[in-house]
Design an enzyme around this catalytic site. Sequence first.
Site, short mmCIF file in Angstrom:
data_model
loop_
_atom_site.label_atom_id
_atom_site.label_comp_id
_atom_site.label_asym_id
_atom_site.label_seq_id
_atom_site.Cartn_x
_atom_site.Cartn_y
_atom_site.Cartn_z
N THR A 118 0.88 -1.14 0.00
CA THR A 118 0.00 0.00 0.00
C THR A 118 0.92 1.20 0.00
O THR A 118 2.12 1.05 0.18
CB THR A 118 -0.86 -0.09 1.28
N ASN B 112 -3.23 -3.83 -2.71
CA ASN B 112 -3.17 -4.88 -1.70
C ASN B 112 -1.78 -5.49 -1.69
O ASN B 112 -0.88 -4.95 -1.08
CB ASN B 112 -4.25 -5.94 -1.86
N ASP C 163 -8.81 -9.18 0.82
CA ASP C 163 -9.14 -8.47 2.06
C ASP C 163 -10.55 -8.81 2.56
O ASP C 163 -10.94 -8.39 3.65
CB ASP C 163 -9.00 -6.96 1.87
N1 GLY Z 1 -5.05 -3.98 1.41
C1 GLY Z 1 -4.71 -3.50 2.66
C2 GLY Z 1 -5.83 -2.82 3.34
O1 GLY Z 1 -6.69 -2.28 2.69
O2 GLY Z 1 -5.86 -2.82 4.54
#
Ligand code: GLY
Length: 595
Positions: free
Chosen positions: A403, A423, A445
């Site tokens: 991220t 992600n 997620d």
């Molecule tokens: N993909 C990491 C988050 O959204 O927490």
Amino acid sequence: MRASTRTSLALLAVPTALVGVAACGARPSAGAATPTPSTATAERATPSFPSGWRFKTGEVATEGAQAMVVSNSRQASEAGVEILRAGGNAVDAAVAVGFALAVTWPEAGNIGGGGFMLMRMANGQTAAVDYREMGPGAASRDMYLDGNGQRTNKSTLGHLASGVPGAVAGMAQALRERGTMSLAQVMAPAIRLARDGFVVDSALAQSIAGTRCNFLKTGGEAVFCPGGTPMAAGARLVQADLGRTLQAIADMGPDAFYRGWIADSLVAEMARGGGIITKADLAAYRAEGRTVIRSAYRGHTLLTMPPVSSGGATITLTANILAADGAAPAFGTAAWTHLLGSAYQRAFAERNVSLGDPAFVKVPLEKFTSPDAGARWRRGIDMARATPTSALETRTMNDGDNTTHYSVVDAMGNAVSTTTTLNGSWGAKVWVRGAGFMLNNEMDDFATAPGKPNMFGLVEGEQNAVQPRKRMLSSMSPSIVLDPAGRLLLVVGAAGGPTIITGTSQVIFNVIDHRMSLADAMRAPRIHHQALPDSLTYEDGGLSAEQLSALTGMGHRLRRTSALVNVNAIMRGPRGGWQGVSEPRRPLTNGAVGY
Ligand code: GLY
């Protein structure tokens, strides 16, 4: 510099719904007995770091008399500064940074993923845009299980792993509602970087090498690994297809992405790889205006991101637990590490069972924002013993770890805190042929196997089960902190899956509780606890021998790791202006640019 003349009801909404339950504005939180004159101009204290810790105290931040942009890519931060200097406001600059990151930080910056943008304008108004990805219309609860009910890797790798991207819609919405410039103006630096190319730095070269040129053979390897060799630092990276894609968005707006030839390219890519995103899914995508969570912490105001991110709720509950019983123990003591770790453990325990997409499930936000709820959790913390997570009746979670966060403050004091993600690093490893960008693997997620351990041995709840057109829970935590006088103090956020929550909030607590300078607050050793696995993670060298021994004696299961979290932050300078610090644990890039 022009002030924004456009407004949006969604973005201007005063969070009255939370006023009764959260400790709002500058109202002191319950039990916050500590007098905290902490403002940027108050004296900062120098912490004591353990002798084996890799960083020293007293380093300097990048200074900007008027404005500051901090991201993981220097070129992207410079794109933001270019827009600020051309008269744009912080939102214009943030959107410019977001599109530039899609070019210069393609492992995480994106147009094929999603994110969250939190804004606090100089006039005090707050706004948030949720542009999280959405499950495709054909998604279903068990789509990632095999015939034996076991998880497959299809939620992380390949075309089925992608949710409907939200980044283009979200950035365009923020610009329309709070910016002052056109998409074409703010996208010009990104288009230039894609078309003319830029010099690959060591950080990007390492990241490309880490992919082993595995882009599922859909064309990305030709861009990043010409002739099969990963691009080295110093090489010039030109992304002609991405340049055309960005130009189309600049010319025609988000419809070019969601309805035009870019949508056709994305759907054609889905067809090639067995993915399920359709043109109807793309056309149905909407960014959502959200009501910012406001809470009080030791006289300061925390502005944080509400669901479908779990970040703001979990930080708010952690803060409410800490504030429930007097002053914080001193930094560097086992008491502080134990209290903070125990607070995180409880806040994550609540997060893991309670949060999901509010359009699909009932989200009990008051369990996070109510100081009373924090006080109840605080009463359960024994300052002499760790509590097993099993005694907290929790489930747990699974998040990816690639991220990127960026923070912007302009000369008028408008502030933007944005976190965006694919992600996993390089997302689903799927490249949209002809359009030149990577797709996310955000479907992971979701709780892809509710009630069953996932590939990390973790268990998630039904609140976050896969459903068509639902958004998956996130940990992204773009945050803004106001000082006790109500002035902008801190703009902060992070990358790193669930450690986003703990990393972001530790910078906040270091500044408020331990009165550190931003440079020290960013360099201080970090810890992480997410309820399950039931362990307290610490950075190598970050806890002294005395702390390690005391924490082990309390019953903590300690887990050592090399480094935790990638934070980018801006803080009001002690004599005015702004200080910027990009993550010191990533020394290959200084992404803080001010003027
Ligand atoms: N993909 C990491 C988050 O959204 O927490």
